[in-house]
Design a protein around this motif. Structure first.
Motif, PDB file in Angstrom:
ATOM      1  N   ASP A  58      -3.923 -11.765  11.787  1.00 28.57           N
ATOM      2  CA  ASP A  58      -4.054 -13.110  11.873  1.00 28.57           C
ATOM      3  C   ASP A  58      -4.581 -13.852  13.113  1.00 28.57           C
ATOM      4  O   ASP A  58      -4.442 -14.728  13.627  1.00 28.57           O
ATOM      5  CB  ASP A  58      -2.633 -14.104  11.573  1.00 28.57           C
ATOM      6  CG  ASP A  58      -1.824 -13.509  12.729  1.00 28.57           C
ATOM      7  OD1 ASP A  58      -2.154 -12.440  13.588  1.00 28.57           O
ATOM      8  OD2 ASP A  58      -0.434 -14.374  12.979  1.00 28.57           O
ATOM      9  N   SER A  59      -5.616 -12.786  13.628  1.00 27.27           N
ATOM     10  CA  SER A  59      -6.266 -13.357  14.825  1.00 27.27           C
ATOM     11  C   SER A  59      -6.590 -14.593  14.710  1.00 27.27           C
ATOM     12  O   SER A  59      -7.666 -15.055  13.843  1.00 27.27           O
ATOM     13  CB  SER A  59      -7.556 -12.232  15.267  1.00 27.27           C
ATOM     14  OG  SER A  59      -7.313 -11.036  15.242  1.00 27.27           O
ATOM     15  N   PRO A  96     -11.980 -14.583  17.264  1.00 23.83           N
ATOM     16  CA  PRO A  96     -12.336 -13.048  16.981  1.00 23.83           C
ATOM     17  C   PRO A  96     -12.058 -12.175  18.165  1.00 23.83           C
ATOM     18  O   PRO A  96     -12.270 -11.094  18.214  1.00 23.83           O
ATOM     19  CB  PRO A  96     -13.894 -13.160  16.736  1.00 23.83           C
ATOM     20  CG  PRO A  96     -13.912 -14.705  16.441  1.00 23.83           C
ATOM     21  CD  PRO A  96     -12.976 -15.283  17.067  1.00 23.83           C
ATOM     22  N   LEU A  97     -12.035 -12.724  19.447  1.00 23.54           N
ATOM     23  CA  LEU A  97     -11.824 -11.956  20.746  1.00 23.54           C
ATOM     24  C   LEU A  97     -10.637 -11.987  21.170  1.00 23.54           C
ATOM     25  O   LEU A  97      -9.866 -13.131  21.469  1.00 23.54           O
ATOM     26  CB  LEU A  97     -12.825 -12.476  21.828  1.00 23.54           C
ATOM     27  CG  LEU A  97     -13.102 -11.896  23.242  1.00 23.54           C
ATOM     28  CD1 LEU A  97     -13.605 -10.512  23.051  1.00 23.54           C
ATOM     29  CD2 LEU A  97     -13.855 -12.756  24.029  1.00 23.54           C
ATOM     30  N   GLU A  98      -9.948 -10.763  21.573  1.00 26.02           N
ATOM     31  CA  GLU A  98      -8.703 -10.344  22.142  1.00 26.02           C
ATOM     32  C   GLU A  98      -9.137  -9.899  23.571  1.00 26.02           C
ATOM     33  O   GLU A  98      -9.707  -8.767  23.857  1.00 26.02           O
ATOM     34  CB  GLU A  98      -8.021  -9.530  21.208  1.00 26.02           C
ATOM     35  CG  GLU A  98      -6.438  -9.010  21.693  1.00 26.02           C
ATOM     36  CD  GLU A  98      -5.831  -8.073  20.964  1.00 26.02           C
ATOM     37  OE1 GLU A  98      -4.650  -7.910  21.346  1.00 26.02           O
ATOM     38  OE2 GLU A  98      -6.462  -7.596  20.002  1.00 26.02           O
ATOM     39  N   LEU A  99      -8.117 -10.321  24.691  1.00 26.84           N
ATOM     40  CA  LEU A  99      -8.032  -9.809  25.819  1.00 26.84           C
ATOM     41  C   LEU A  99      -6.862  -8.777  25.541  1.00 26.84           C
ATOM     42  O   LEU A  99      -5.689  -9.287  25.653  1.00 26.84           O
ATOM     43  CB  LEU A  99      -7.754 -10.749  26.894  1.00 26.84           C
ATOM     44  CG  LEU A  99      -7.675 -10.428  28.303  1.00 26.84           C
ATOM     45  CD1 LEU A  99      -8.722  -9.676  28.657  1.00 26.84           C
ATOM     46  CD2 LEU A  99      -7.017 -11.176  29.210  1.00 26.84           C
ATOM     47  N   THR A 117       3.342 -17.995  18.145  1.00 32.82           N
ATOM     48  CA  THR A 117       3.565 -16.800  17.565  1.00 32.82           C
ATOM     49  C   THR A 117       4.258 -15.849  18.738  1.00 32.82           C
ATOM     50  O   THR A 117       3.839 -15.695  19.817  1.00 32.82           O
ATOM     51  CB  THR A 117       2.160 -15.789  17.149  1.00 32.82           C
ATOM     52  OG1 THR A 117       1.585 -16.919  16.383  1.00 32.82           O
ATOM     53  CG2 THR A 117       2.278 -14.748  16.504  1.00 32.82           C
ATOM     54  N   ARG A 118       5.284 -14.913  18.223  1.00 33.02           N
ATOM     55  CA  ARG A 118       6.107 -14.455  18.962  1.00 33.02           C
ATOM     56  C   ARG A 118       6.283 -12.820  18.456  1.00 33.02           C
ATOM     57  O   ARG A 118       6.554 -12.743  16.990  1.00 33.02           O
ATOM     58  CB  ARG A 118       7.529 -14.860  19.211  1.00 33.02           C
ATOM     59  CG  ARG A 118       8.407 -14.141  20.244  1.00 33.02           C
ATOM     60  CD  ARG A 118       9.627 -15.210  20.322  1.00 33.02           C
ATOM     61  NE  ARG A 118      10.387 -14.728  21.327  1.00 33.02           N
ATOM     62  CZ  ARG A 118      11.807 -14.229  20.959  1.00 33.02           C
ATOM     63  NH1 ARG A 118      12.233 -14.247  19.890  1.00 33.02           N
ATOM     64  NH2 ARG A 118      12.579 -13.715  22.011  1.00 33.02           N
ATOM     65  N   LYS A 119       6.621 -11.866  19.158  1.00 31.68           N
ATOM     66  CA  LYS A 119       6.701 -10.362  18.583  1.00 31.68           C
ATOM     67  C   LYS A 119       7.391  -9.513  19.600  1.00 31.68           C
ATOM     68  O   LYS A 119       7.393  -9.911  20.856  1.00 31.68           O
ATOM     69  CB  LYS A 119       5.295  -9.492  18.113  1.00 31.68           C
ATOM     70  CG  LYS A 119       4.620  -9.331  19.084  1.00 31.68           C
ATOM     71  CD  LYS A 119       3.464  -8.618  18.517  1.00 31.68           C
ATOM     72  CE  LYS A 119       2.423  -8.087  19.602  1.00 31.68           C
ATOM     73  NZ  LYS A 119       1.167  -7.288  18.951  1.00 31.68           N
ATOM     74  N   HIS A 120       8.287  -8.505  19.125  1.00 40.46           N
ATOM     75  CA  HIS A 120       8.861  -7.832  20.140  1.00 40.46           C
ATOM     76  C   HIS A 120       7.872  -6.496  20.181  1.00 40.46           C
ATOM     77  O   HIS A 120       7.492  -5.924  19.654  1.00 40.46           O
ATOM     78  CB  HIS A 120      10.215  -7.371  19.417  1.00 40.46           C
ATOM     79  CG  HIS A 120      10.936  -6.183  20.288  1.00 40.46           C
ATOM     80  ND1 HIS A 120      10.834  -4.955  20.493  1.00 40.46           N
ATOM     81  CD2 HIS A 120      11.891  -6.921  21.362  1.00 40.46           C
ATOM     82  CE1 HIS A 120      11.916  -4.569  21.401  1.00 40.46           C
ATOM     83  NE2 HIS A 120      12.256  -5.553  21.853  1.00 40.46           N
ATOM     84  N   ASP A 121       8.015  -6.044  21.692  1.00 42.29           N
ATOM     85  CA  ASP A 121       7.412  -4.937  22.075  1.00 42.29           C
ATOM     86  C   ASP A 121       8.191  -3.751  22.360  1.00 42.29           C
ATOM     87  O   ASP A 121       9.039  -4.046  23.015  1.00 42.29           O
ATOM     88  CB  ASP A 121       6.667  -5.264  23.354  1.00 42.29           C
ATOM     89  CG  ASP A 121       5.776  -3.958  24.125  1.00 42.29           C
ATOM     90  OD1 ASP A 121       4.750  -3.730  23.516  1.00 42.29           O
ATOM     91  OD2 ASP A 121       6.677  -3.223  24.949  1.00 42.29           O
TER      92      ASP A 121
END
Length: 166
Positions: free
Chosen positions: A89-90, A93-96, A149-153
């Motif tokens: 769900d980017s 288009p660009l991710e750091l 948006t949140r997620k566990h690392d």
């Protein structure tokens, strides 16, 4: 002296790996559980191999080379890399993917310089540990804001939030 920013080569893998692990130790002390942080930053050979593989595979990684460094462990003052978004769900288009500087370079403008070469002024997104106030302040100053948006690392056992700049 001002670090030179340039693309990483395979010959830089060892110095980059040392920087990577030292940046994690400096940036995540007090955030990640100490025993887990020590474990995750203990294997420089594994990190060298990961850097080597990424560069050989064509990953664009920018390094800040410290011209005053006297050892391989100090040669890289910081690094950054970006790519096409890896999330299904980017939001753009660009991710750091990563940006780090050694603690001795915090507040010098080196992070801003690395951000400029990695993503410029383009819309981009990134993931950051939600309790990393120093990093959150840096990203806010450069136009990034949480998108909800949140997620566990699992690697560091911390929660991340996604930041977006449109």
């Amino acid at each position: 002296m001002t670090p030179e920013i340039r693309l990483a080569t395979v010959e830089d893998a060892e110095a980059a790996a040392w920087c990577h692990l030292q940046c994690w130790q400096e940036a995540y002390a007090g955030l990640a559980p100490a025993d887990l942080l020590a474990q995750r930053t203990a294997n420089v050979e594994q990190r060298i191999e990961r850097w080597t593989q990424a560069i050989e595979a064509g990953s664009t990684r920018w390094l800040a080379i410290d011209p005053a460094a006297e050892s391989v462990r100090e040669r890289v003052a910081g690094f950054a890399n970006s790519s096409s978004g890896r999330d299904e769900d980017s939001p753009v288009p660009l991710e750091l993917q990563a940006i780090y500087t050694r603690a001795s370079w915090w507040g010098t403008g080196l992070g801003r310089r690395l951000l400029e070469v990695a993503v410029g002024k383009d819309p981009a997104y990134l993931w950051v540990f939600e309790d990393n106030e120093r990093a959150l302040g840096f990203y806010r100053r450069h136009g990034f804001a949480p998108d909800g948006t949140r997620k566990h690392d699992d690697f560091f056992d911390l929660w991340e939030i996604r930041l977006l700049r449109t």
